[in-house]
Design a protein around this motif. Structure first.
Motif, PDB file in Angstrom:
ATOM      1  N   ILE A 175      75.029  -7.039  87.443  1.00  0.00           N
ATOM      2  CA  ILE A 175      74.529  -7.480  88.754  1.00  0.00           C
ATOM      3  C   ILE A 175      75.322  -6.783  89.860  1.00  0.00           C
ATOM      4  CG2 ILE A 175      74.304  -9.445  90.310  1.00  0.00           C
ATOM      5  CD1 ILE A 175      73.847 -11.185  87.831  1.00  0.00           C
ATOM      6  N   ILE A 176      74.598  -6.224  90.815  1.00  0.00           N
ATOM      7  CA  ILE A 176      75.205  -5.527  91.948  1.00  0.00           C
ATOM      8  C   ILE A 176      74.996  -6.397  93.187  1.00  0.00           C
ATOM      9  CG2 ILE A 176      75.146  -3.437  93.370  1.00  0.00           C
ATOM     10  CD1 ILE A 176      73.748  -2.091  90.903  1.00  0.00           C
ATOM     11  N   THR A 177      76.073  -6.762  93.882  1.00  0.00           N
ATOM     12  CA  THR A 177      75.958  -7.520  95.121  1.00  0.00           C
ATOM     13  C   THR A 177      75.946  -6.558  96.298  1.00  0.00           C
ATOM     14  OG1 THR A 177      77.110  -9.436  94.177  1.00  0.00           O
ATOM     15  CG2 THR A 177      76.993  -9.306  96.569  1.00  0.00           C
ATOM     16  N   ILE A 178      74.925  -6.637  97.128  1.00  0.00           N
ATOM     17  CA  ILE A 178      74.788  -5.765  98.290  1.00  0.00           C
ATOM     18  C   ILE A 178      75.517  -6.432  99.455  1.00  0.00           C
ATOM     19  CG2 ILE A 178      73.170  -4.581  99.813  1.00  0.00           C
ATOM     20  CD1 ILE A 178      71.061  -4.974  97.562  1.00  0.00           C
ATOM     21  N   PRO A 179      76.634  -5.870  99.938  1.00  0.00           N
ATOM     22  CA  PRO A 179      77.475  -6.554 100.933  1.00  0.00           C
ATOM     23  C   PRO A 179      76.937  -6.421 102.360  1.00  0.00           C
ATOM     24  CG  PRO A 179      78.454  -4.454 100.353  1.00  0.00           C
ATOM     25  CD  PRO A 179      77.216  -4.588  99.498  1.00  0.00           C
ATOM     26  N   SER A 238      67.703 -10.955  93.731  1.00  0.00           N
ATOM     27  CA  SER A 238      67.891 -12.404  93.815  1.00  0.00           C
ATOM     28  C   SER A 238      68.682 -12.710  95.084  1.00  0.00           C
ATOM     29  CB  SER A 238      68.635 -12.928  92.582  1.00  0.00           C
ATOM     30  OG  SER A 238      68.973 -14.299  92.740  1.00  0.00           O
ATOM     31  N   GLN A 239      68.306 -13.791  95.755  1.00  0.00           N
ATOM     32  CA  GLN A 239      69.042 -14.214  96.939  1.00  0.00           C
ATOM     33  C   GLN A 239      70.152 -15.210  96.607  1.00  0.00           C
ATOM     34  OE1 GLN A 239      68.606 -12.769  99.737  1.00  0.00           O
ATOM     35  NE2 GLN A 239      66.599 -11.813  99.548  1.00  0.00           N
ATOM     36  N   ASP A 240      70.083 -15.808  95.420  1.00  0.00           N
ATOM     37  CA  ASP A 240      71.070 -16.832  95.070  1.00  0.00           C
ATOM     38  C   ASP A 240      71.785 -16.567  93.750  1.00  0.00           C
ATOM     39  OD1 ASP A 240      69.096 -17.365  93.202  1.00  0.00           O
ATOM     40  OD2 ASP A 240      68.471 -19.259  94.115  1.00  0.00           O
ATOM     41  N   GLY A 241      71.397 -15.525  93.017  1.00  0.00           N
ATOM     42  CA  GLY A 241      72.027 -15.220  91.742  1.00  0.00           C
ATOM     43  C   GLY A 241      71.431 -15.955  90.567  1.00  0.00           C
ATOM     44  N   SER A 281      63.372 -12.030  91.097  1.00  0.00           N
ATOM     45  CA  SER A 281      62.012 -11.508  91.221  1.00  0.00           C
ATOM     46  C   SER A 281      61.602 -10.843  89.914  1.00  0.00           C
ATOM     47  CB  SER A 281      61.943 -10.502  92.381  1.00  0.00           C
ATOM     48  OG  SER A 281      62.744  -9.357  92.091  1.00  0.00           O
ATOM     49  N   GLU A 282      60.340 -10.473  89.819  1.00  0.00           N
ATOM     50  CA  GLU A 282      59.865  -9.743  88.649  1.00  0.00           C
ATOM     51  C   GLU A 282      60.383  -8.298  88.691  1.00  0.00           C
ATOM     52  OE1 GLU A 282      58.080 -11.027  86.154  1.00  0.00           O
ATOM     53  OE2 GLU A 282      58.198 -12.991  87.138  1.00  0.00           O
ATOM     54  N   TRP A 283      60.500  -7.694  87.519  1.00  0.00           N
ATOM     55  CA  TRP A 283      60.874  -6.278  87.465  1.00  0.00           C
ATOM     56  C   TRP A 283      59.774  -5.441  88.120  1.00  0.00           C
ATOM     57  CZ3 TRP A 283      65.609  -4.889  86.358  1.00  0.00           C
ATOM     58  CH2 TRP A 283      66.392  -5.657  85.485  1.00  0.00           C
ATOM     59  N   ARG A 284      60.189  -4.511  88.987  1.00  0.00           N
ATOM     60  CA  ARG A 284      59.230  -3.618  89.633  1.00  0.00           C
ATOM     61  C   ARG A 284      59.715  -2.182  89.505  1.00  0.00           C
ATOM     62  NH1 ARG A 284      57.464  -5.455  95.461  1.00  0.00           N
ATOM     63  NH2 ARG A 284      56.056  -3.700  95.040  1.00  0.00           N
ATOM     64  N   ASN A 313      74.264 -10.937 101.152  1.00  0.00           N
ATOM     65  CA  ASN A 313      74.868 -10.683  99.837  1.00  0.00           C
ATOM     66  C   ASN A 313      73.812 -10.764  98.729  1.00  0.00           C
ATOM     67  OD1 ASN A 313      77.542 -10.210 100.716  1.00  0.00           O
ATOM     68  ND2 ASN A 313      77.865 -12.405 100.937  1.00  0.00           N
ATOM     69  N   THR A 314      72.675 -10.136  98.992  1.00  0.00           N
ATOM     70  CA  THR A 314      71.579 -10.099  98.020  1.00  0.00           C
ATOM     71  C   THR A 314      72.031  -9.418  96.732  1.00  0.00           C
ATOM     72  OG1 THR A 314      69.962 -10.026  99.806  1.00  0.00           O
ATOM     73  CG2 THR A 314      69.230  -9.260  97.639  1.00  0.00           C
ATOM     74  N   ARG A 315      71.593  -9.972  95.594  1.00  0.00           N
ATOM     75  CA  ARG A 315      71.927  -9.381  94.291  1.00  0.00           C
ATOM     76  C   ARG A 315      70.804  -8.467  93.824  1.00  0.00           C
ATOM     77  NH1 ARG A 315      73.868 -14.437  96.128  1.00  0.00           N
ATOM     78  NH2 ARG A 315      75.735 -15.031  94.979  1.00  0.00           N
ATOM     79  N   LEU A 316      71.210  -7.409  93.149  1.00  0.00           N
ATOM     80  CA  LEU A 316      70.275  -6.417  92.626  1.00  0.00           C
ATOM     81  C   LEU A 316      70.691  -6.052  91.217  1.00  0.00           C
ATOM     82  CD1 LEU A 316      68.090  -4.068  93.130  1.00  0.00           C
ATOM     83  CD2 LEU A 316      70.068  -2.675  93.757  1.00  0.00           C
ATOM     84  N   THR A 317      69.720  -5.865  90.351  1.00  0.00           N
ATOM     85  CA  THR A 317      70.017  -5.333  89.028  1.00  0.00           C
ATOM     86  C   THR A 317      68.950  -4.305  88.667  1.00  0.00           C
ATOM     87  OG1 THR A 317      70.524  -5.896  86.715  1.00  0.00           O
ATOM     88  CG2 THR A 317      68.762  -7.118  87.764  1.00  0.00           C
TER      89      THR A 317
END
Length: 213
Positions: A18-22, A51-54, A58-61, A80-84
């Motif tokens: 998981i990558i947190t976007i600062p 994800s906004q809360d971890g 969302s669905e894979w796109r 601090n949106t999360r991205l994977t």
């Protein structure tokens, strides 16, 4: 479903940590890029989800190389949106599998969304408190990259601009800031105005939407 390619280890995938976007902003302009080596019949697919809360994702796109990251736009509130990321590899043989060279690069640029809900142009008051010495630009990407710019501001200086009256004041003593301004006052048309900021500052707007009957 299992198929002969997965049994032969010709298809597989990798999921990133998981990558947190600062960022904490109204939204962001984004871009994702990578370099790949792919033979005839091979395939590499890069997907993302946020994800906004971890916890809720969302669905894979599927991502487009050089394009924006799906589900991240100027209207996506960033806190601090999360991205994977997920990489899916589909190869034709073991001798020359497709590969991603080096790293996948992610680019984010925070923006301010000024939504003029009136039906006439809005010329707001603005307070700019500079962080570090240097220039400050507000670029309206929705209006042909129209630029409002001050140069040579001083750390912790606060500049007040009344865009309607074309009045400029500064907290910096014995300083005349008209000469350091590009004389292009803020003038937001109705609808969403996507603003890029160049330079470090705290910015506050005061405004009233206008309506013509």
């Amino acid at each position: 479903m299992t198929n002969w390619k997965s049994i032969c280890n010709l298809t597989g995938y990798y999921t990133s940590p998981i990558i947190t976007i600062p960022l904490n902003c109204d939204g962001a302009l984004s871009r994702i890029t990578w370099s790949q080596t792919v033979g005839e019949g091979d395939r590499i697919v890069v997907q993302s989800r946020i994800s906004q809360d971890g916890y809720n994702w969302s669905e894979w796109r599927e991502c487009v190389n050089g394009g924006s990251i799906p589900e991240i736009s100027e209207d996506t509130y960033m806190n601090n949106t999360r991205l994977t990321l997920r990489i899916i590899v589909d190869a034709q043989d073991h001798l020359s599998p497709p590969t991603i060279q080096n790293n996948i690069l992610l680019y984010f640029e925070p923006v301010i969304v000024f939504n003029n809900k009136g039906n006439v142009h809005c010329k707001p008051e603005i307070w700019i408190t500079k962080i570090e010495n240097g220039d400050l630009s507000i670029i309206n990407t929705s209006r042909s990259n129209d630029v409002f710019k001050f140069v040579s501001l001083v750390n912790q200086e606060t500049v007040y601009v009344n865009n309607e009256r074309e009045d400029i004041q500064t907290s910096h003593a014995v300083t005349y800031r008209y000469k350091d301004f590009n004389d292009n006052y803020l003038n937001f048309p109705p609808g969403k105005n996507i603003l890029r900021i160049e330079g470090k500052a705290k910015i506050k707007f005061r405004y009233q939407f206008g309506l013509l009957q």
